[in-house]
Design a protein around this motif. Structure first.
Motif, PDB file in Angstrom:
ATOM      1  N   TYR A 147     -30.741 -64.096  39.224  1.00 19.45           N
ATOM      2  CA  TYR A 147     -31.328 -62.910  38.620  1.00 19.45           C
ATOM      3  C   TYR A 147     -30.286 -61.857  38.273  1.00 19.45           C
ATOM      4  N   VAL A 148     -29.170 -61.852  38.962  1.00 18.21           N
ATOM      5  CA  VAL A 148     -28.063 -60.997  38.533  1.00 18.21           C
ATOM      6  C   VAL A 148     -27.584 -61.437  37.159  1.00 18.21           C
ATOM      7  N   LYS A 149     -27.496 -62.745  36.963  1.00 27.06           N
ATOM      8  CA  LYS A 149     -27.082 -63.284  35.667  1.00 27.06           C
ATOM      9  C   LYS A 149     -28.080 -62.924  34.560  1.00 27.06           C
ATOM     10  N   MET A 150     -29.352 -62.912  34.869  1.00 28.56           N
ATOM     11  CA  MET A 150     -30.391 -62.651  33.875  1.00 28.56           C
ATOM     12  C   MET A 150     -30.614 -61.163  33.634  1.00 28.56           C
ATOM     13  N   SER A 151     -30.177 -60.335  34.562  1.00 29.06           N
ATOM     14  CA  SER A 151     -30.476 -58.908  34.508  1.00 29.06           C
ATOM     15  C   SER A 151     -29.967 -58.270  33.212  1.00 29.06           C
ATOM     16  N   GLY A 152     -30.851 -57.536  32.565  1.00 29.51           N
ATOM     17  CA  GLY A 152     -30.487 -56.819  31.351  1.00 29.51           C
ATOM     18  C   GLY A 152     -30.422 -57.668  30.099  1.00 29.51           C
ATOM     19  N   LYS A 153     -30.681 -58.956  30.217  1.00 29.59           N
ATOM     20  CA  LYS A 153     -30.632 -59.860  29.058  1.00 29.59           C
ATOM     21  C   LYS A 153     -32.027 -59.960  28.428  1.00 29.59           C
ATOM     22  N   HIS A 154     -32.073 -60.003  27.098  1.00 28.90           N
ATOM     23  CA  HIS A 154     -33.365 -60.032  26.403  1.00 28.90           C
ATOM     24  C   HIS A 154     -33.419 -61.074  25.295  1.00 28.90           C
ATOM     25  N   ARG A 155     -32.300 -61.577  24.841  1.00 29.80           N
ATOM     26  CA  ARG A 155     -32.286 -62.547  23.748  1.00 29.80           C
ATOM     27  C   ARG A 155     -32.486 -63.946  24.315  1.00 29.80           C
ATOM     28  N   ALA A 156     -33.646 -64.533  24.027  1.00 29.01           N
ATOM     29  CA  ALA A 156     -34.056 -65.774  24.675  1.00 29.01           C
ATOM     30  C   ALA A 156     -33.082 -66.923  24.449  1.00 29.01           C
ATOM     31  N   HIS A 157     -32.433 -66.967  23.298  1.00 26.10           N
ATOM     32  CA  HIS A 157     -31.575 -68.101  22.977  1.00 26.10           C
ATOM     33  C   HIS A 157     -30.085 -67.785  23.131  1.00 26.10           C
ATOM     34  N   ALA A 158     -29.774 -66.605  23.641  1.00 31.64           N
ATOM     35  CA  ALA A 158     -28.377 -66.285  23.946  1.00 31.64           C
ATOM     36  C   ALA A 158     -27.965 -67.032  25.211  1.00 31.64           C
ATOM     37  N   THR A 159     -26.734 -67.538  25.234  1.00 34.63           N
ATOM     38  CA  THR A 159     -26.290 -68.336  26.377  1.00 34.63           C
ATOM     39  C   THR A 159     -25.677 -67.458  27.464  1.00 34.63           C
ATOM     40  N   ILE A 160     -25.835 -67.907  28.709  1.00 32.57           N
ATOM     41  CA  ILE A 160     -25.307 -67.211  29.891  1.00 32.57           C
ATOM     42  C   ILE A 160     -24.504 -68.213  30.693  1.00 32.57           C
TER      43      ILE A 160
END
Length: 354
Positions: A147-160
């Motif tokens: 969830y730290v990795k996902m935090s603040g991200k909103h673009r569904a197809h952007a890679t992490i």
């Protein structure tokens, strides 16, 4: 309709064997509660189909096999294999990155599995919990690194990108799921830690050390702490002291009576509310998550049902005295107590250096 439960569009309940009632529209007998619910839906104009009106001694509810007589919920073998395969493929992908959408899918799947793996919350939980830490308010999640990795991200197809701490937590989750039966005993939730614990331990930490006390055995344990690494880390040492107490319990030989259906019951009291919170919710910041994971490892290996509870500082004076090496106070109140030094679990000490 007693005991009626609902999850999204899945309604379920329990009833006694033989307590049946005729439902005329389908020309069939159903358990009484189920028949009453169908007539209610008819009155409200809610459509339903015969093939979805199931009942029996074991039912599949939101993907789990639930047995009300044995009080168990079990993850089917095929679902367990699919979960393990997916998490492993996610963690060990050669490209070391996934889209935000794939992260969210993984979080949802693992969070669903927590219904039968509640102890694995240090590795996964989508719920956010807020509580006070010294000098700040923080919002934390149980699957810390995901969830730290996902935090603040909103673009569904952007890679992490994946990182090593996240990979390690996912592999930790897989290790325990593989070893687990996938069966959760509801009866293990129902016990009183004040009257039904097999053992009770009191813990405390000060600016100079940690201490825990087992009143039933009249023994105490102390551990000195270097002050220069301690000043802003009292919460860490309070939590670590609880972990040390659990570790001592597993090494004491007192857990030999534990069985999967009847674990040993350990009650631990501390006067630090943040420590109570993380052990109760299994939610913590990444730097404290190692303590929770280590505690879960011990609980699973030795089949310990743990309750960490709050006690006022006034009623935790013996553990406080042990943490401060206040032997005059100890001797004045318990002349025959056996006091032994201990070393804290080494695998979690890296967090204090952060």
């Amino acid at each position: 309709m007693a005991f009626l439960c609902c999850y999204v569009d899945d309604c379920y309940s329990v009833g006694l064997v033989g307590d049946m009632q005729w439902y005329e529209p389908y020309d069939v007998f159903f358990p009484t509660n189920q028949t009453c619910l169908l007539y209610l839906w008819d009155y409200l104009g809610i459509p339903h189909k015969l093939k979805k009106q199931v009942w029996g001694e074991v039912l599949t509810i939101i993907g789990f096999s639930v047995d009300p007589n044995e009080l168990t919920a079990t993850l089917p073998a095929e679902s367990k294999t699919d979960l393990i395969t997916h998490v492993r493929d996610f963690a060990l992908t050669p490209r070391r990155r996934h889209t935000l959408h794939e992260y969210e899918q993984l979080a949802g799947w693992m969070n669903w599995a927590l219904n039968v793996y509640p102890l694995f919350k240090p590795a996964d939980n989508s719920q956010n919990v807020a509580f006070l830490l010294p000098n700040c308010t923080v919002r934390i999640t149980a699957l810390c690194n995901l969830y730290v990795k996902m935090s603040g991200k909103h673009r569904a197809h952007a890679t992490i990108n994946l990182n090593n701490p996240l990979i390690e937590e996912l592999l930790w989750f897989i290790k325990h799921v593989e070893a687990s039966s996938g069966m959760f005993f509801f009866a293990n939730l129902d016990w009183n830690p004040f009257t039904e614990a097999n053992l009770t331990i009191y813990c405390d930490a000060s600016l100079t050390g940690m201490g825990f006390w087992i009143p039933d055995l009249n023994i105490g344990f102390t551990c000195a702490i270097s002050g220069d690494t301690m000043r802003d880390k009292i919460f860490f040492w309070e939590a670590l002291c609880v972990l040390a107490a659990i570790q001592w319990y597993t090494e004491s030989g007192l857990t030999f009576l534990a069985t999967p259906k009847c674990p040993v019951r350990l009650a631990v009291f501390t006067d630090n509310t943040n420590t109570v919170c993380i052990f109760d919710s299994l939610h913590a910041l990444p730097e404290y998550n190692a303590i929770l994971c280590a505690a879960v490892d011990l609980r699973i290996k030795h089949n310990i049902d743990l309750r960490v509870l709050h006690v006022s500082g006034e009623n935790n004076s013996m553990a406080d005295a042990l943490s401060r090496d206040n032997f005059d106070f100890i001797r004045a109140h318990s002349r025959d107590m056996v006091i032994t030094p201990f070393s804290p679990p080494r695998t979690t000490l890296g967090a204090v250096k952060k």
